[in-house]
Design an enzyme around this catalytic site. Sequence first.
Site, PDB file in Angstrom:
ATOM      1  CG  ASP A   1       3.697   5.631  -3.836  1.00 35.65           C
ATOM      2  OD1 ASP A   1       4.897   5.415  -3.657  1.00 35.65           O
ATOM      3  OD2 ASP A   1       2.892   5.802  -2.905  1.00 35.65           O
TER       4      ASP A   1
ATOM      5  CE  LYS B   1       8.788  10.344  -7.614  1.00 41.24           C
ATOM      6  NZ  LYS B   1       7.460  10.144  -7.017  1.00 41.24           N
TER       7      LYS B   1
ATOM      8  N   GLY C   1      10.022   4.253  -2.021  1.00 44.71           N
ATOM      9  CA  GLY C   1      10.182   2.834  -2.338  1.00 44.71           C
ATOM     10  C   GLY C   1       9.803   2.595  -3.768  1.00 44.71           C
ATOM     11  CG  HIS C   2      12.105   3.260  -6.894  1.00 46.63           C
ATOM     12  ND1 HIS C   2      12.467   4.297  -6.089  1.00 46.63           N
ATOM     13  CD2 HIS C   2      13.217   2.865  -7.516  1.00 46.63           C
ATOM     14  CE1 HIS C   2      13.761   4.509  -6.228  1.00 46.63           C
ATOM     15  NE2 HIS C   2      14.235   3.651  -7.087  1.00 46.63           N
TER      16      HIS C   2
ATOM     17  CD  GLN D   1       9.436  11.106  -0.206  1.00 47.06           C
ATOM     18  OE1 GLN D   1      10.241  11.999  -0.183  1.00 47.06           O
ATOM     19  NE2 GLN D   1       9.791   9.845  -0.020  1.00 47.06           N
TER      20      GLN D   1
HETATM   21  P1  IMP Z   1       7.250  10.345   6.166  1.00 50.83           P
HETATM   22  O1  IMP Z   1       7.905  10.848   4.925  1.00 50.83           O
HETATM   23  O2  IMP Z   1       7.597   8.924   6.507  1.00 50.83           O
HETATM   24  O3  IMP Z   1       7.472  11.271   7.331  1.00 50.83           O
HETATM   25  O4  IMP Z   1       5.654  10.320   5.923  1.00 50.83           O
HETATM   26  C1  IMP Z   1       4.918  11.523   5.729  1.00 50.83           C
HETATM   27  C2  IMP Z   1       3.784  11.277   4.741  1.00 50.83           C
HETATM   28  O5  IMP Z   1       4.327  11.096   3.432  1.00 50.83           O
HETATM   29  C3  IMP Z   1       2.944  10.027   5.017  1.00 50.83           C
HETATM   30  O6  IMP Z   1       1.611  10.286   4.627  1.00 50.83           O
HETATM   31  C4  IMP Z   1       3.550   8.974   4.088  1.00 50.83           C
HETATM   32  O7  IMP Z   1       2.636   7.957   3.747  1.00 50.83           O
HETATM   33  C5  IMP Z   1       3.899   9.839   2.884  1.00 50.83           C
HETATM   34  N1  IMP Z   1       5.024   9.315   2.100  1.00 50.83           N
HETATM   35  C6  IMP Z   1       6.335   9.368   2.394  1.00 50.83           C
HETATM   36  N2  IMP Z   1       7.072   8.801   1.424  1.00 50.83           N
HETATM   37  C7  IMP Z   1       6.208   8.393   0.480  1.00 50.83           C
HETATM   38  C8  IMP Z   1       6.370   7.767  -0.793  1.00 50.83           C
HETATM   39  O8  IMP Z   1       7.477   7.464  -1.262  1.00 50.83           O
HETATM   40  N3  IMP Z   1       5.205   7.520  -1.474  1.00 50.83           N
HETATM   41  C9  IMP Z   1       3.983   7.864  -1.002  1.00 50.83           C
HETATM   42  N4  IMP Z   1       3.785   8.451   0.171  1.00 50.83           N
HETATM   43  C10 IMP Z   1       4.899   8.729   0.913  1.00 50.83           C
END
Ligand code: IMP
Length: 432
Positions: free
Chosen positions: A17, A20, A46-47, A227
């Site tokens: 977040d 980017k 998510g953007h 991420q």
């Molecule tokens: P997952 O990717 O849903 O398996 O989540 C694993 C970890 O990555 C968790 O702590 C989520 O909150 C974090 N996470 C996954 N995608 C994002 C993102 O786009 N932004 C911030 N944190 C993320």
Amino acid sequence: MSGNGVVIAVVGTQFGDEGKGRFIDNLIRSEKITHVARYNGGPNAGHKLSVGNQTISLHAMPSGIFYDDICNVIGNGTVINPIKLAAELADIAKLGIKLNPKTLVISNCAHLILPSYIIEDIAKNGHIGTTAQGIGPAYMAKAQRSGKLAAILENPEDFAQLVTSDARAAISQHGKTLEEWLGITEAELTEAALSAAKVLQPHLGDTGALLRSVLKQGKTILAEGAQSTLLDINHGTYPYVTSSSATSAGVAPGLGIPPTAIREVFGVAKLTMSRVGEGPFPTEITEGELLGSMRGTKGTVDGEFGGTTGRPRRMGWFDALTVRYAVEVNGISRLGLTKLDRLTGYKNLKIATGYLCGDQHITEFTTNCDVLSNCQAVYETLPGWSEDISSVTEFGALPKNAQAYIKRIEELVGAPVAMIGVGAERDQMIIR
Ligand code: IMP
């Protein structure tokens, strides 16, 4: 091997977040990009993007969709939820953007997120605080060679059958109804799967072959990371990570291009750092007015709430150790910083320059969560500024204290700052 074409990778340097998208937008224009390719992750990202007075939330879609002459690629290193991806396409179409097989190509080797993966993710009930999109189980299936490839979308009936039987098996394993788990009946799921496959089918292709041919033609590809470094499966704060390779090391396997084609890695860092989900965060601000003012307001364009889950983000001071680590791990040669404007009005600004772990003072980042969870950030304090900087476009026009703050960050993290965001709008950006 790669002709004269090159790849510029854009990666996050913190916990995701960082913002980017806006630098990708800028680089598309300044670097004559022809292809924007997502190489990792899935709808966990998510953007928010604003077009005119409309705002749209994108999850799996690359950030080049607003340009008619850009080909957007969803690479083999991603995991896709076809029903959600088709819904994103429909949302984009509502903005008057009609993506065609030349402007959106989806790898037929991307792995599918099946209903059972989402149910499994939810059933673990917040294990490490995931986004509950089935990301971990999808990459697990890939690694244990039981995953399903996007190529099955070529046959919509087969895909609908796969999804339906997969959902049935998950229900018999976990109990409850499909509606209770996913808010959809089996008949609705089958129908949605069928229509999603029909929508996505024309976009499927061998994206590795496509991108390698683009390199042979001497063009420039932008590899879009989702991420970030500290959520990377190999280099992040394991186990509080996502399940993909979010660093620049994930670009080659995630897109099917040679690593030698990567000309540059552009890193993005947010000055008001944030984290969603669990895991250590040494500079976290856990309470008080400061937390509220850094987080902002839900529903506003720069409010710090998860783009996929809506969860309030954990907030903290800028941590120079994490960003220097990211610079080194990714090979970052230029940095983009976001949200300088959000620091306006603070009397003093803190930057973490070390951690105190027991009686040990460490100055290099470690991904060891036991160490990180038990240390305290050691700060350097710099004077703030109160002038409105939201329309500043020249570095030299920033208040002296803001300039000094940025220069100190450059020294501490070991990379030059090339762009600085001073507001949410596209042109609220300082280019150096
Ligand atoms: P997952 O990717 O849903 O398996 O989540 C694993 C970890 O990555 C968790 O702590 C989520 O909150 C974090 N996470 C996954 N995608 C994002 C993102 O786009 N932004 C911030 N944190 C993320």
